[in-house]
Motif scaffolding. Sequence first.
Motif, short mmCIF file in Angstrom:
data_model
loop_
_atom_site.label_atom_id
_atom_site.label_comp_id
_atom_site.label_asym_id
_atom_site.label_seq_id
_atom_site.Cartn_x
_atom_site.Cartn_y
_atom_site.Cartn_z
N UNK A 47 0.82 -1.21 0.00
CA UNK A 47 0.00 0.00 0.00
C UNK A 47 0.86 1.26 0.00
N UNK A 48 2.17 1.11 -0.12
CA UNK A 48 3.05 2.28 -0.09
C UNK A 48 4.27 2.05 -0.95
N UNK A 49 4.97 3.13 -1.18
CA UNK A 49 6.27 3.08 -1.86
C UNK A 49 7.35 2.75 -0.83
N UNK A 50 8.34 2.01 -1.25
CA UNK A 50 9.51 1.77 -0.40
C UNK A 50 10.76 2.05 -1.23
N UNK A 51 11.58 3.03 -0.85
CA UNK A 51 11.34 3.96 0.25
C UNK A 51 10.20 4.93 -0.07
N UNK A 52 9.55 5.50 0.97
CA UNK A 52 8.39 6.37 0.72
C UNK A 52 8.77 7.69 0.05
N UNK A 53 9.96 8.22 0.33
CA UNK A 53 10.45 9.43 -0.33
C UNK A 53 11.89 9.19 -0.79
N UNK A 142 12.05 2.84 -5.28
CA UNK A 142 13.17 2.11 -5.89
C UNK A 142 13.11 0.63 -5.52
N UNK A 143 12.68 0.32 -4.31
CA UNK A 143 12.57 -1.07 -3.86
C UNK A 143 11.18 -1.61 -4.20
N UNK A 145 7.06 -0.48 -5.40
CA UNK A 145 6.10 0.53 -5.82
C UNK A 145 4.72 0.22 -5.24
N UNK A 146 3.97 1.27 -5.00
CA UNK A 146 2.62 1.12 -4.46
C UNK A 146 1.77 0.27 -5.41
N UNK A 147 1.06 -0.72 -4.86
CA UNK A 147 0.20 -1.58 -5.67
C UNK A 147 0.89 -2.82 -6.22
N UNK A 148 2.20 -2.95 -5.99
CA UNK A 148 2.90 -4.14 -6.51
C UNK A 148 2.79 -5.30 -5.54
N UNK A 149 2.83 -6.52 -6.09
CA UNK A 149 2.81 -7.73 -5.27
C UNK A 149 4.25 -8.08 -4.90
N UNK A 150 4.54 -8.02 -3.60
CA UNK A 150 5.92 -8.25 -3.16
C UNK A 150 6.18 -9.71 -2.82
N UNK A 151 5.14 -10.41 -2.39
CA UNK A 151 5.22 -11.85 -2.14
C UNK A 151 3.92 -12.47 -2.60
N UNK A 152 3.99 -13.62 -3.24
CA UNK A 152 2.81 -14.23 -3.83
C UNK A 152 2.32 -15.41 -3.00
N UNK A 153 1.04 -15.66 -3.12
CA UNK A 153 0.46 -16.85 -2.50
C UNK A 153 1.25 -18.09 -2.97
#
Length: 408
Positions: A47-53, A142-143, A145-153
Amino acid sequence: MTPRPPLRPLDDALAALLAHAQPLAGTETVSSFEADGRVLAEDLVSALQVPPQDNSSMDGYAVRSAEIADEGVPLPVSQRIPAGAAAQPLQPGTAARIFTGATVPQGADAIVMQEDTEPLDDGRVRILRVPSRGQWIRASGEDITRGSTVLARGDRIGPAAQGLAASIGRDKLQVARRPRVALFSTGDELVMPGTVAPEAMRPGAIYNSNRFFLRSLLQRLGCEVRDLGIVPDQREATVLALREASRDNDLILTSGGVSVGEEDHIKPAVQQLGSLDLWQISMKPGKPFAYGRVADAHFIGLPGNPVSSFVTFLLLVRPFLLKLQGATQIAPTAVRLPAHFDWPRADKRREFLRARRNAEGGLELFPNQSSGVLTSTVWADGLIDVAGGQSIARGDLVRFLPLAELLA
């Protein structure tokens, strides 16, 4: 006499085994702290960017790169930005003292690390190296993006994945429920360590080593283990143990008693209570492997020889249990490495040799490949997968399965 059916090729046996391993119903929610080794039952969407800024990857000074055309430019320091503090827009013609992880101020487009600067007595800082646009800045998203799937089922969680989940703010995770496994060994010769001193062991008795490593392997795979101990070599006792083990368990795992001897009661007992769908595999060590059903529980019978039991668990039981938990990655990753030994005596069965890597980047072979030599599994750091009928000459590239992955 009815002829025995041919031994089942390992790949065919594994495919048949996995076809029976339908993912278990039910999930549970666990703390991200406690999720190591569990299998995700949901996609983790950020739900957020990493890093946020945008932030600095160095201690130094945030600057406008266009304002520094030559080395030695002195700039007044307009603000100090530690990590976690709000940054004000960078005033033109100034630098901002900044620290690793701190937010890059609006207007700045480069970080000059402090080793490339010289603080002056009047509060200014001299820039000793001309910066390039974007240097030492970690961009927002950079690590992740908001809305991306970082780990999958279906992903199996390890320490890095725990940290990744935490980095998007997840303190709880939905995971597949733990398989419930009933474990017992068979054999009148088996003795538990601690019950009889070595010097008091009766003739023919041995300590039950399989029970120890099988229990640990099951727990490493996230299973709830119900240890039913040692069952004597009696048909009635074996039937009673299997019947009890089938209650409220997903899998019954046994070691010993699945061969063809008169004291091997597992096979007829399973057939009496349920069905035996797979028996005897063309592999060495590990030929007397069995799969079937007892009531609603899966049944897997492992050989009694410790190396056979160890190897068949890693190559057959491990993927079976991972699939029960819905894991998507269940096959180990093999590497090709040179053999620093000769193996001229090809076996008709597919063979798994205990070996380890040496300082020259090749593989050494444990000198005794007997299925009873458990020391080989401690000495080795992997298994060499040798096709049936294949011999090995020094320098040949061979297929190597690292134990670090199989034991994870």
